[in-house]
Design a protein around this motif. Structure first.
Motif, short mmCIF file in Angstrom:
data_model
loop_
_atom_site.label_atom_id
_atom_site.label_comp_id
_atom_site.label_asym_id
_atom_site.label_seq_id
_atom_site.Cartn_x
_atom_site.Cartn_y
_atom_site.Cartn_z
N VAL A 73 -1.19 -6.09 13.53
CA VAL A 73 -1.80 -5.08 13.40
C VAL A 73 -2.09 -3.82 14.14
O VAL A 73 -2.66 -3.17 13.65
CB VAL A 73 -3.10 -6.20 13.05
CG1 VAL A 73 -3.60 -7.22 12.13
CG2 VAL A 73 -3.81 -6.45 14.52
N ARG A 127 -1.02 -0.59 12.28
CA ARG A 127 -1.14 -0.23 11.08
C ARG A 127 -1.72 1.60 11.92
O ARG A 127 -1.87 2.36 13.18
CB ARG A 127 -2.71 -0.54 11.04
CG ARG A 127 -3.88 -0.08 12.14
CD ARG A 127 -4.68 -1.48 11.72
NE ARG A 127 -6.10 -1.20 12.17
CZ ARG A 127 -6.81 -1.77 13.08
NH1 ARG A 127 -5.68 -2.28 13.46
NH2 ARG A 127 -7.05 -1.51 13.93
N PHE A 181 -9.05 -1.55 9.14
CA PHE A 181 -7.42 -2.81 8.42
C PHE A 181 -7.98 -3.04 7.24
O PHE A 181 -9.37 -3.69 7.08
CB PHE A 181 -7.57 -3.69 10.03
CG PHE A 181 -6.61 -4.44 9.72
CD1 PHE A 181 -5.46 -4.31 9.04
CD2 PHE A 181 -6.68 -5.94 9.26
CE1 PHE A 181 -4.52 -4.37 8.61
CE2 PHE A 181 -5.83 -6.53 9.04
CZ PHE A 181 -4.39 -6.41 8.49
N PHE A 225 -0.22 -0.55 5.43
CA PHE A 225 -0.63 -0.70 6.13
C PHE A 225 -0.34 1.02 7.03
O PHE A 225 -0.82 0.86 7.80
CB PHE A 225 -0.89 -1.25 6.69
CG PHE A 225 -2.09 -2.98 5.88
CD1 PHE A 225 -2.26 -2.38 5.81
CD2 PHE A 225 -0.71 -3.94 6.00
CE1 PHE A 225 -3.03 -3.27 5.69
CE2 PHE A 225 -1.07 -5.41 5.72
CZ PHE A 225 -2.54 -5.09 4.76
N SER A 239 0.26 4.77 5.56
CA SER A 239 0.42 4.17 4.56
C SER A 239 0.30 4.81 2.92
O SER A 239 0.04 6.26 2.97
CB SER A 239 -1.15 2.96 4.36
OG SER A 239 -1.46 3.13 3.41
#
Length: 377
Positions: A211, A214, A219, A269, A278
């Motif tokens: 994560v 990203r 998120f 992402f 993204s």
């Protein structure tokens, strides 16, 4: 600085203690961090500020003082460390910032001024100690999943997934249905969320995405669990159509599809290490369109080459549909230009050249269409 002496707390008995006897929970479901990291308090505070509108709470406490409307729920995890706050992390983070303006400045968080008398309301806070995380689960989950202080989808999923794993360790036959009942949410929704968490954890373990990778501050976790409920993504990633109805398992994506999982996560992402943004502007219609792209090898190649979802998605549409759409779009653009031609002062010869090229292309297009139409007649 010496460690604060911990006030002994009886189980389930509200007690007033000083905030320096408390610490923020590094397992807080709100935190959006790689599982490889154990965050310090500053990182936790920054995350809570980013994800949970801490500014509003700071302003409220600064204006009204700390309102002790509900005790913080704490756990004595380590006798040599402060109590861990299971419920009330936002309130504790706000107190940390309001009582340490230098820290707030270092973290880049603006803290409002606070009257000296009101500051005394933060000298002690009411807490209640529980014996284990499991003891506090139902209350915390209901409050934040279907109650008055709702978490975002990622926090809900994190909490449910952790609850499920710990329950399953004691009972291999444990199901998410029972957890969903106690949380007060739909079984199917909770299963989809937990399944998506397991996919993220698999990607993290295999070093293809975390994560932290990203490309945006926030998120959009719902993009993933929405995508994984669509048959196009399931087919592309090699998972069964009914997988989200099963009891969730570790490593849900087959090993031979991990490269595809990496692609999908990077498309949804972004991927900050490579400077990739993204391709998803909004969940609707982009998640659906990306799924349709996954059904076409030509569209996937276009997406990899151009990294433009709109252009790649056009490749999935029938040729006659693309043609008619392009023709109508061109007519609309020409009409717009004609309606504002009065703004052309004749000085820019380059624009006249552009118009000439459009005329040539339009004549060629019309000639070819006319010939085909006559041949049909």
């Amino acid at each position: 600085m010496p460690k604060p002496v911990k006030t002994p707390l009886e189980l389930n008995e509200p007690t007033l203690i000083e905030p320096n006897q408390l610490r923020l929970d590094s397992q807080n479901p709100r935190l959006i961090l790689s599982s490889r990291k154990t965050p310090g308090e500053d990182t936790i505070i920054q995350q809570l500020h980013l994800e949970d509108e801490l500014d509003e709470l700071l302003s409220s406490i600064a204006a009204n003082g700390y309102l002790d409307f509900e005790p913080l729920v704490v756990l004595d995890e380590d006798p040599s460390a402060p109590y861990t706050v299971l419920e009330g992390n936002r309130r504790l983070a706000a107190i940390r910032l309001l009582t340490d303006r230098e820290r707030a400045e270092t973290l880049g968080i603006n803290v409002p001024e606070m009257d000296k008398l009101l500051r005394t309301t933060m000298e002690k806070v009411r807490v209640i100690r529980v014996e284990s995380r499991a003891e506090a689960r139902t209350f915390i989950a209901f409050k934040h999943i279907n109650g008055p202080h709702r978490w975002n989808s990622y926090a809900k999923a994190q909490y449910a997934a952790r609850w499920f794993k710990e329950t399953r360790d004691d009972n291999p036959d444990a199901t998410l249905d029972a957890i969903a009942d106690r949380i007060g949410d739909k079984h199917a929704t909770i299963k989809r969320m937990v399944a998506a968490i397991l996919v993220l954890e698999q990607a993290d373990r295999n070093g293809i995405f975390t994560v932290d990778d990203r490309s945006t501050k926030r998120f959009p976790f719902s993009h993933l669990y929405t995508a994984l409920s669509r048959k196009e993504y399931m087919s592309y990633l090699g998972i069964d159509d009914s997988w989200s109805a099963w009891v969730p398992t570790e490593d849900p994506i087959p090993q031979n599809r991990l490269t595809r999982l990496e692609e999908v996560l990077h498309w949804i992402f972004g991927y900050k290490p490579d400077g990739l943004d993204s391709i998803i502007s909004s969940q609707n219609p982009d998640i659906k369109r990306l799924g349709e792209v996954l059904t076409s090898t030509v569209a996937i190649a276009t997406l990899n080459d151009r990294r433009d979802l709109e252009i790649a998605w056009e490749q999935t549409r029938p040729a006659d549909t693309r043609f008619s759409s392009a023709l109508i779009t061109a007519r609309r653009a020409i009409n717009d230009a004609v309606s504002s031609v009065h703004a052309f002062d004749g000085a820019d010869r380059g624009l006249l050249d552009v118009a000439s090229e459009i005329k040539e292309q339009a004549d060629l297009l019309h000639d070819r269409m006319r010939k085909k139409s006559e041949a049909k007649g």
